[in-house]
Design an enzyme around this catalytic site. Structure first.
Site, PDB file in Angstrom:
ATOM      1  N   ASP A 145       0.854  -1.184   0.000  1.00 32.88           N
ATOM      2  CA  ASP A 145       0.000   0.000   0.000  1.00 32.88           C
ATOM      3  C   ASP A 145       0.891   1.235   0.000  1.00 32.88           C
ATOM      4  OD1 ASP A 145      -2.618  -0.863  -0.105  1.00 32.88           O
ATOM      5  OD2 ASP A 145      -2.668  -1.332   2.023  1.00 32.88           O
ATOM      6  N   GLU A 187      -6.694  13.460   7.395  1.00 27.13           N
ATOM      7  CA  GLU A 187      -6.886  14.374   6.265  1.00 27.13           C
ATOM      8  C   GLU A 187      -8.003  15.371   6.561  1.00 27.13           C
ATOM      9  OE1 GLU A 187      -6.768  11.144   6.061  1.00 27.13           O
ATOM     10  OE2 GLU A 187      -5.239  10.529   4.600  1.00 27.13           O
ATOM     11  N   LYS A 217     -15.565   5.470   1.728  1.00 23.94           N
ATOM     12  CA  LYS A 217     -15.554   4.040   1.447  1.00 23.94           C
ATOM     13  C   LYS A 217     -14.643   3.777   0.253  1.00 23.94           C
ATOM     14  CE  LYS A 217     -20.206   2.960   3.160  1.00 23.94           C
ATOM     15  NZ  LYS A 217     -21.546   2.411   2.810  1.00 23.94           N
ATOM     16  N   ALA A 218     -13.989   2.622   0.286  1.00 23.00           N
ATOM     17  CA  ALA A 218     -13.078   2.287  -0.815  1.00 23.00           C
ATOM     18  C   ALA A 218     -13.815   2.194  -2.141  1.00 23.00           C
ATOM     19  CB  ALA A 218     -12.373   0.958  -0.519  1.00 23.00           C
ATOM     20  N   GLU A 219     -15.100   1.838  -2.080  1.00 21.62           N
ATOM     21  CA  GLU A 219     -15.877   1.693  -3.310  1.00 21.62           C
ATOM     22  C   GLU A 219     -16.258   3.054  -3.908  1.00 21.62           C
ATOM     23  OE1 GLU A 219     -16.535   0.117  -0.477  1.00 21.62           O
ATOM     24  OE2 GLU A 219     -15.793  -1.880  -1.044  1.00 21.62           O
ATOM     25  N   ARG A 260     -14.917   6.118  -2.806  1.00 22.97           N
ATOM     26  CA  ARG A 260     -13.721   6.956  -2.795  1.00 22.97           C
ATOM     27  C   ARG A 260     -14.044   8.431  -2.577  1.00 22.97           C
ATOM     28  NH1 ARG A 260     -11.461   6.440  -7.841  1.00 22.97           N
ATOM     29  NH2 ARG A 260      -9.465   7.269  -7.149  1.00 22.97           N
ATOM     30  N   MET A 261     -15.056   8.695  -1.728  1.00 26.96           N
ATOM     31  CA  MET A 261     -15.352  10.072  -1.324  1.00 26.96           C
ATOM     32  C   MET A 261     -16.147  10.041  -0.024  1.00 26.96           C
ATOM     33  SD  MET A 261     -18.185  11.165  -4.188  1.00 26.96           S
ATOM     34  CE  MET A 261     -19.598  10.134  -4.567  1.00 26.96           C
ATOM     35  N   SER A 262     -16.156  11.201   0.662  1.00 32.31           N
ATOM     36  CA  SER A 262     -16.911  11.345   1.905  1.00 32.31           C
ATOM     37  C   SER A 262     -17.595  12.707   1.884  1.00 32.31           C
ATOM     38  CB  SER A 262     -15.970  11.234   3.111  1.00 32.31           C
ATOM     39  OG  SER A 262     -15.027  12.299   3.105  1.00 32.31           O
ATOM     40  N   ASP A 291      -4.503  -4.216   6.904  1.00 34.59           N
ATOM     41  CA  ASP A 291      -5.020  -4.102   8.267  1.00 34.59           C
ATOM     42  C   ASP A 291      -6.544  -4.037   8.336  1.00 34.59           C
ATOM     43  OD1 ASP A 291      -5.464  -1.612   7.254  1.00 34.59           O
ATOM     44  OD2 ASP A 291      -4.162  -0.537   8.654  1.00 34.59           O
TER      45      ASP A 291
END
Length: 697
Positions: free
Chosen positions: A324, A365, A394-396, A398-400, A535
Site C-alpha cells: 500500500d 486528512e 468508502k473504498a468503493e 472513494r469520497m466522503s 489491516d
C-alpha cells in the site's frame, strides 16, 4: 554553583548504568537457565520414541547401543584393543547428545518467550453487559464469543475483542513491547483489541471475538512453545533426501563385510559403525530441527508472529511484494497543503465547503482541512455540518461528505469519483478541474475535489512524503529478484510520481480492494509467490489469497485471521525484513546441508585407508593427511563428526550472514564458503585431532 548539577547528572548516569547492568544480568541468568534446561532435555530426548522422529540421529543412537554392547563382549580381532569399542560408543553418544542439545536450545528460547507471555495472562474479571442491560462481573475465563464487556480506565482487557462503542488509549506493551499507548475506537480498521492489554484512559465497550484458549495470546504461546509447529514442505523434502542417503549408506555398510570376506579379511563391527556414522549427513541431521525452530524464533524476536514455519519459508521464496502507498511507502499523514478554486469560484468558497465536508470527518486528512481553513481565517458554519448526516469514506465510492438538513449534499473525494457524482446530479464540469488535478498529481500530491450537489468549487491539495530510504530498500529487493507493486487509491499521475520517487517497479492507481486480489492472482498465475500487507476488513480476501499475508496487530480481527503473519508493531514496511528473514532461513539450511555433505570427502580420506590399508597396502596412498594410525584416523573422524555439531549451533541459531543479491550470486557465494569450506575445514580439523589423539594411543 555548578557542582550540584554535575552530581545530579552523575547520579542519573549511575542510575541508568545500574539499570542496564540489571538487564544484562537478568539476560545472562535467563540464558544460563535455558542452557541448563537444554542439557537436561538433551538426555531426555534419548528416548527412542523421540529419536525416531529424526531418522539420521536415530541410526547414530543405534550405533551407540551396538558398540556399547560390544565393549563388554570379547573381541575377535587382534588389531582392535578392548578400549576401542567403548571409546567409539561414547563418541557416538555425545554426537546424539549434541544434536539433541541444539534442538532443545532452540526450543528453550521459544519456551522462555512463552513464559513471559504467560505472565501477561493474569486472572482478571470482566464487566459483562447482559441483554437486559444489567452489568455482571465474571472471570475472564468464563467469557465466551459474542459477550459484550465494558472496560474502564485502569482495567485490563479480559479477552480479544472489537470496540463497538467509545474511544480509549490502550497500553499494548505486554504484547508488542511498545510503551506508547495506541488509540482504539469503534468502527474503522483500529477497533481490534487484545486480551492482556490495559485501557489507560477513557472507557470502551467491546464484543468478545474468541473463546477461552483461542485468544491471540494463547495462539502466541502455543506457537512459540512449538506445540503448533509442524515441519514445513521444504524441511520434509530435505529430511526425505537425507534419510534416503542414510538408507543407501546403511545398505553399503551392511553389505561391505561380504566383499571383505571374499578378499580374505574382516572388518570389526565398531569400525563399520564408525564408517556409517561418518558417511551419513549427521551434521545437518543434528541441526535441521534447530534451524527451523530458530527461524521462527528470529521472526518472533522481530515482533512478528508467524502462524507456521511454512509462512516463514514462503517469505524466503517471495517473487512479488504488494505494498500500500499510504503508511507503507509514504508516511501516510497527508495534510491539506493549499486550496485551488476552479472556474469563477473563490478560495473562500472552496474553504467553506471543504470545511463543512470535514467537520464530522475524524481522519487525519479531514482534521488537516479544518486546521488549514482556520489558519487561513476562512469562515464556515460548523453547526450546519454537525446537524447533518455524515457520509464516511468508502473504498468503493472513494469520497466522503455530509448531507445537510436543507437537502444539500456536500462531497469531497477522488477526482474521478466526484466528477462522476456531479454528472449524475446533472452538473457540468469546469474545464480547469483536470488541469489543476494534474498539476497537484505531478507535484506528488493528492487532489481532492470539493463539490456541492451539481457544482464543483475547487480542489484540496493533500501533500504526503515518501519515507526516507525506501528507494534504497526497493533497490535491494530488486537485486534479490523481487518485484515491488504499489497499490494506491490515488489517480494515475499522483501514483506515477510517488512510484518514481520511491523506486517501485510497478503501480496500480485508483486501486480498490478487489483490484488487489486481481493483482495477486495475476502474479500467481505466472508462477510467482506473492506477499502483501493489510489491516482492514476489506484487505482480508487479499491477505488470504497471498502466499504471505502480513496483517497489522492494530487492524481488524478479520484481517488477522486471514493472514498467516501478524506484525505486533503494526509497521507495514516490516514485510521487507520478513522476506529477508525467510531468505536467511532457507540459505542457512542450504549452506549447512552443503557443508555437511562436503564434510564426507575428508572423512573418506580418513576412514577408508584406515579400514583397508592392512589388507591392501596400496590404499595407504589415500592417506593424504598422513594420519598417525588406523585407529587414530577412525577416532579423529568420529570426534570431528561429533564436535562440529555444537560448534555450528550458534550459526544455526543466528542464521548465516545475509546480503541482498541475486540468486546466482548467493549460490556462488555459499558454494565457495560452505562447499569449499566444508571440504577444507574437516581436513584441518581431523588432522589436528589426530595429532592430539596420537599422544594417547
Amino acid at each position: 554553583m555548578m557542582r550540584p548539577v554535575v552530581v545530579k547528572e552523575k547520579r542519573v548516569n549511575e542510575s541508568h548504568i545500574h539499570a542496564v547492568e540489571d538487564e544484562v544480568r537478568q539476560a545472562k541468568t535467563m540464558d544460563r537457565d535455558i542452557v541448563k534446561h537444554a542439557m537436561k532435555q538433551s538426555v531426555a530426548k534419548l528416548n527412542p520414541k523421540v529419536m525416531i522422529k529424526n531418522p539420521i540421529m536415530f541410526v547414530v543412537e543405534i550405533g551407540f547401543v551396538i558398540t556399547f554392547i560390544l565393549s563388554f563382549l570379547p573381541s575377535h580381532s587382534s588389531s582392535i584393543p578392548g578400549w576401542f569399542n567403548i571409546t567409539v560408543s561414547l563418541i557416538l553418544l555425545f554426537t546424539v547428545l549434541f544434536a539433541n542439545f541444539a534442538e532443545a536450545l532452540a526450543e528453550g528460547r521459544g519456551k522462555a518467550q512463552a513464559d513471559s507471555l504467560k505472565q501477561s495472562k493474569k486472572d482478571v474479571f470482566a464487566n459483562v453487559v447482559k441483554e437486559n442491560g444489567e452489568i455482571v462481573q465474571v472471570s475472564a475465563t468464563d467469557l465466551r464469543k459474542d459477550d459484550v464487556v465494558i472496560v474502564k480506565q485502569g482495567e485490563m482487557i479480559p479477552s480479544d475483542g472489537e470496540v463497538i462503542k467509545g474511544l480509549a488509549s490502550v497500553d499494548e506493551s505486554a504484547i508488542t513491547g511498545e510503551s506508547a499507548p495506541v488509540i482504539k475506537e469503534a468502527g474503522g480498521d483500529f477497533c481490534s483489541v487484545t486480551g492482556g492489554t490495559m485501557v489507560v484512559s477513557d472507557e470502551i465497550t467491546i464484543v468478545i471475538t474468541s473463546n477461552p484458549g483461542k485468544s491471540f495470546i494463547d495462539k502466541m504461546i502455543s506457537l512459540v512453545e512449538g506445540a503448533a509447529r509442524q515441519k514445513t514442505p521444504n524441511e520434509i523434502a530435505l529430511n526425505t533426501v537425507l534419510t534416503s542417503l542414510t538408507l543407501i549408506f546403511l545398505i553399503v555398510v551392511v553389505t561391505l563385510p561380504i566383499f571383505t570376506n571374499y578378499l580374505g579379511f574382516q572388518i570389526d563391527t565398531a569400525v563399520l559403525v564408525a564408517l556409517l556414522v561418518c558417511l551419513i549427513p549427521t551434521t545437518i541431521g543434528g541441526l535441521l530441527s534447530a534451524i527451523g525452530i530458530a527461524g521462527m524464533d528470529r521472526v518472533t524476536k522481530f515482533n512478528v508472529l508467524a502462524m507456521s514455519g511454512k509462512a516463514v519459508e514462503a517469505a524466503g521464496d517471495i517473487n512479488t511484494i504488494i505494498l500500500d502507498k499510504t503508511g507503507t511507502i509514504t508516511f501516510g499523514n497527508r495534510m491539506a497543503h493549499t486550496l485551488l478554486p476552479v472556474g469563477n469560484e473563490t478560495i473562500e468558497q472552496v474553504g467553506k465547503w471543504a470545511a463543512i465536508s470535514s467537520v464530522l470527518d475524524e481522519t487525519p486528512e479531514g482534521r488537516s482541512v479544518i486546521e488549514y481553513v482556520q489558519a487561513k481565517s476562512i469562515s464556515y458554519n460548523r453547526e450546519l455540518a454537525e446537524q447533518g448526516e455524515f457520509i464516511p469514506f468508502k473504498a468503493e465510492t472513494r469520497m466522503s461528505g455530509v448531507d445537510l438538513q436543507d437537502g444539500m449534499k456536500v462531497r469531497k473525494g477522488a477526482v474521478g469519483s466526484v466528477i462522476e457524482w456531479v454528472r449524475s446530479q446533472g452538473g457540468t464540469i469546469p474545464k480547469d478541474v483536470n488541469q489543476k488535478a494534474d498539476f497537484i498529481s505531478k507535484e506528488g500530491g493528492t487532489p481532492l475535489v470539493v463539490a456541492v450537489d451539481n457544482r464543483i468549487y475547487g480542489l484540496i491539495y493533500l501533500k504526503d512524503t515518501v519515507k526516507p530510504g525506501m528507494r534504497e530498500r526497493f533497490e535491494q529487493l530488486r537485486q534479490m529478484g523481487i518485484k515491488t507493486v504499489m497499490c494506491t487509491g490515488d489517480n494515475p499521475l499522483t501514483a506515477a510520481t510517488i512510484a518514481k520517487e520511491a523506486g517501485v517497479d510497478e503501480f496500480v492507481a485508483e486501486c480498490k480492494p478487489e483490484d488487489k486480489i486481481a493483482v495477486i492472482k495475476a502474479e500467481q498465475d505466472k508462477g510467482k509467490l506473492v506477499a502483501m500487507t493489510g489491516d482492514g476488513t476489506n484487505d482480508a480476501p487479499a491477505l488470504a489469497q497471498a502466499d504471505v499475508g502480513l496483517a497489522m496487530n492494530s487492524g481488524t480481527t478479520a484481517a488477522k485471521e486471514a493472514a498467516n503473519m501478524i506484525d505486533l508493531d503494526s509497521n507495514p514496511t516490516k514485510i521487507i525484513e520478513v522476506v529477508g528473514i525467510g531468505k536467511q532461513l532457507l540459505m542457512t539450511r542450504g549452506a549447512l546441508t552443503t557443508f555437511s555433505i562436503a564434510n564426507d570427502i575428508a572423512k573418506y580420506f580418513a576412514i577408508i585407508p584406515a579400514m583397508f590399508t592392512l589388507a591392501i597396502p596400496q590404499m595407504e596412498a589415500l592417506n593424504i593427511m598422513k594420519l598417525t594410525s588406523p585407529l587414530s584416523a577412525i577416532l579423529s573422524a568420529l570426534l570431528f563428526n561429533a564436535v562440529i555439531i555444537p560448534l555450528l549451533i550458534p550459526l544455526a541459531m543466528k542464521g548465516i550472514a545475509y546480503k541482498p543479491m541475486s540468486s546466482n550470486a548467493l549460490l556462488g557465494r555459499n558454494l565457495l564458503i560452505y562447499g569449499l569450506g566444508g571440504v577444507i575445514v574437516p581436513f584441518i580439523g581431523i588432522k589436528v585431532i589426530d595429532i592430539i589423539v596420537g599422544l594417547f594411543i
